[in-house]
Design a protein around this motif. Structure first.
Motif, PDB file in Angstrom:
ATOM      1  N   HIS A   1      56.229 -46.181   7.839  1.00  0.00           N
ATOM      2  CA  HIS A   1      55.246 -46.377   6.771  1.00  0.00           C
ATOM      3  C   HIS A   1      55.834 -45.835   5.469  1.00  0.00           C
ATOM      4  O   HIS A   1      55.262 -44.960   4.810  1.00  0.00           O
ATOM      5  N   ASP A   2      56.973 -46.397   5.062  1.00  0.00           N
ATOM      6  CA  ASP A   2      57.734 -45.909   3.912  1.00  0.00           C
ATOM      7  C   ASP A   2      56.900 -45.761   2.642  1.00  0.00           C
ATOM      8  O   ASP A   2      57.001 -44.756   1.944  1.00  0.00           O
ATOM      9  N   GLU A   3      56.072 -46.759   2.346  1.00  0.00           N
ATOM     10  CA  GLU A   3      55.359 -46.711   1.061  1.00  0.00           C
ATOM     11  C   GLU A   3      54.425 -45.525   0.989  1.00  0.00           C
ATOM     12  O   GLU A   3      54.372 -44.836  -0.020  1.00  0.00           O
ATOM     13  N   VAL A   4      53.715 -45.242   2.059  1.00  0.00           N
ATOM     14  CA  VAL A   4      52.778 -44.119   2.045  1.00  0.00           C
ATOM     15  C   VAL A   4      53.543 -42.803   2.234  1.00  0.00           C
ATOM     16  O   VAL A   4      53.269 -41.810   1.558  1.00  0.00           O
ATOM     17  N   TYR A   5      54.475 -42.802   3.149  1.00  0.00           N
ATOM     18  CA  TYR A   5      55.208 -41.590   3.516  1.00  0.00           C
ATOM     19  C   TYR A   5      56.015 -41.047   2.333  1.00  0.00           C
ATOM     20  O   TYR A   5      56.136 -39.835   2.163  1.00  0.00           O
ATOM     21  N   ASP A   6      56.555 -41.936   1.503  1.00  0.00           N
ATOM     22  CA  ASP A   6      57.344 -41.497   0.350  1.00  0.00           C
ATOM     23  C   ASP A   6      56.484 -40.791  -0.695  1.00  0.00           C
ATOM     24  O   ASP A   6      56.978 -39.955  -1.447  1.00  0.00           O
ATOM     25  N   ARG A   7      55.200 -41.126  -0.740  1.00  0.00           N
ATOM     26  CA  ARG A   7      54.323 -40.511  -1.743  1.00  0.00           C
ATOM     27  C   ARG A   7      53.768 -39.154  -1.292  1.00  0.00           C
ATOM     28  O   ARG A   7      53.173 -38.442  -2.082  1.00  0.00           O
ATOM     29  N   VAL A   8      53.976 -38.822  -0.023  1.00  0.00           N
ATOM     30  CA  VAL A   8      53.449 -37.565   0.515  1.00  0.00           C
ATOM     31  C   VAL A   8      54.402 -36.424   0.137  1.00  0.00           C
ATOM     32  O   VAL A   8      55.623 -36.585   0.140  1.00  0.00           O
ATOM     33  N   ASP A   9      53.785 -35.281  -0.172  1.00  0.00           N
ATOM     34  CA  ASP A   9      54.545 -34.084  -0.542  1.00  0.00           C
ATOM     35  C   ASP A   9      55.468 -33.658   0.614  1.00  0.00           C
ATOM     36  O   ASP A   9      55.126 -33.780   1.782  1.00  0.00           O
ATOM     37  N   ASP A  10      56.644 -33.126   0.303  1.00  0.00           N
ATOM     38  CA  ASP A  10      57.616 -32.704   1.317  1.00  0.00           C
ATOM     39  C   ASP A  10      57.056 -31.615   2.236  1.00  0.00           C
ATOM     40  O   ASP A  10      57.377 -31.578   3.428  1.00  0.00           O
ATOM     41  N   ASP A  11      56.230 -30.721   1.691  1.00  0.00           N
ATOM     42  CA  ASP A  11      55.627 -29.665   2.520  1.00  0.00           C
ATOM     43  C   ASP A  11      54.679 -30.268   3.560  1.00  0.00           C
ATOM     44  O   ASP A  11      54.620 -29.813   4.701  1.00  0.00           O
ATOM     45  N   VAL A  12      53.937 -31.295   3.169  1.00  0.00           N
ATOM     46  CA  VAL A  12      53.022 -31.968   4.096  1.00  0.00           C
ATOM     47  C   VAL A  12      53.826 -32.677   5.192  1.00  0.00           C
ATOM     48  O   VAL A  12      53.472 -32.625   6.370  1.00  0.00           O
ATOM     49  N   LYS A  13      54.919 -33.311   4.801  1.00  0.00           N
ATOM     50  CA  LYS A  13      55.793 -33.959   5.790  1.00  0.00           C
ATOM     51  C   LYS A  13      56.325 -32.925   6.788  1.00  0.00           C
ATOM     52  O   LYS A  13      56.338 -33.162   7.995  1.00  0.00           O
TER      53      LYS A  13
END
Length: 149
Positions: A82-94
């Motif tokens: 889910h690149d489009e959504v995943y790229d917008r998520v903060d690195d800490d959340v990832k």
């Protein structure tokens, strides 16, 4: 000096062997009761040393480590799908997401690893018991005894 009849020797050998295992030991070469005791004791020690093996350890830890790695990788793969959504998520959340997935799968891996460890211990115990019986019987036969179950 006492002379023991062959029947008496069989009885002594049977009593001694009952302590070691459920087998009947019959001396074939006229061994004395003292010799029978020495031979059975020596064969018991030989069988004990032949059947010892290293304990199976670390199954839960190994399973947890594999599970944690699989969970973290799986979380990353799902995120990449889910690149489009995943790229917008903060690195800490990832990172939190990957860690949570790693914890969940580590717990499952520990359960699976513990189960495998118990199976390996059972198999090792069964193998050790048969190795012990075989070594004991072979030793006594080599010393001139007939061994029957």
């Amino acid at each position: 000096m006492y002379r023991i009849s062959p029947l008496g020797l069989c009885l002594v050998a049977s009593l001694i062997s009952l302590q070691a295992s459920a087998e009947t030991v019959v001396p074939l070469n006229g061994q004395s009761s003292q010799q029978i005791q020495m031979d059975t004791s020596e064969c018991q020690n030989t069988a004990n040393s032949a059947s010892t093996s290293a304990p199976v350890t670390g199954g839960r830890v190994k399973g947890a480590a594999v599970g944690a790695a699989a969970g973290a990788v799986g979380a990353q793969v799902r995120g990449n799908q889910h690149d489009e959504v995943y790229d917008r998520v903060d690195d800490d959340v990832k990172q939190d997401y990957r860690q949570n997935r790693a914890k969940e799968t580590a717990a499952a891996g520990a359960v699976v690893g513990g189960s495998r460890q118990r199976q390996e211990r059972r198999a090792q115990r069964n193998n050790s018991e048969s190795t012990h019986a075989s070594a004991y019987t072979s030793c006594l036969q080599g010393k001139g005894y007939q061994v029957t179950p």
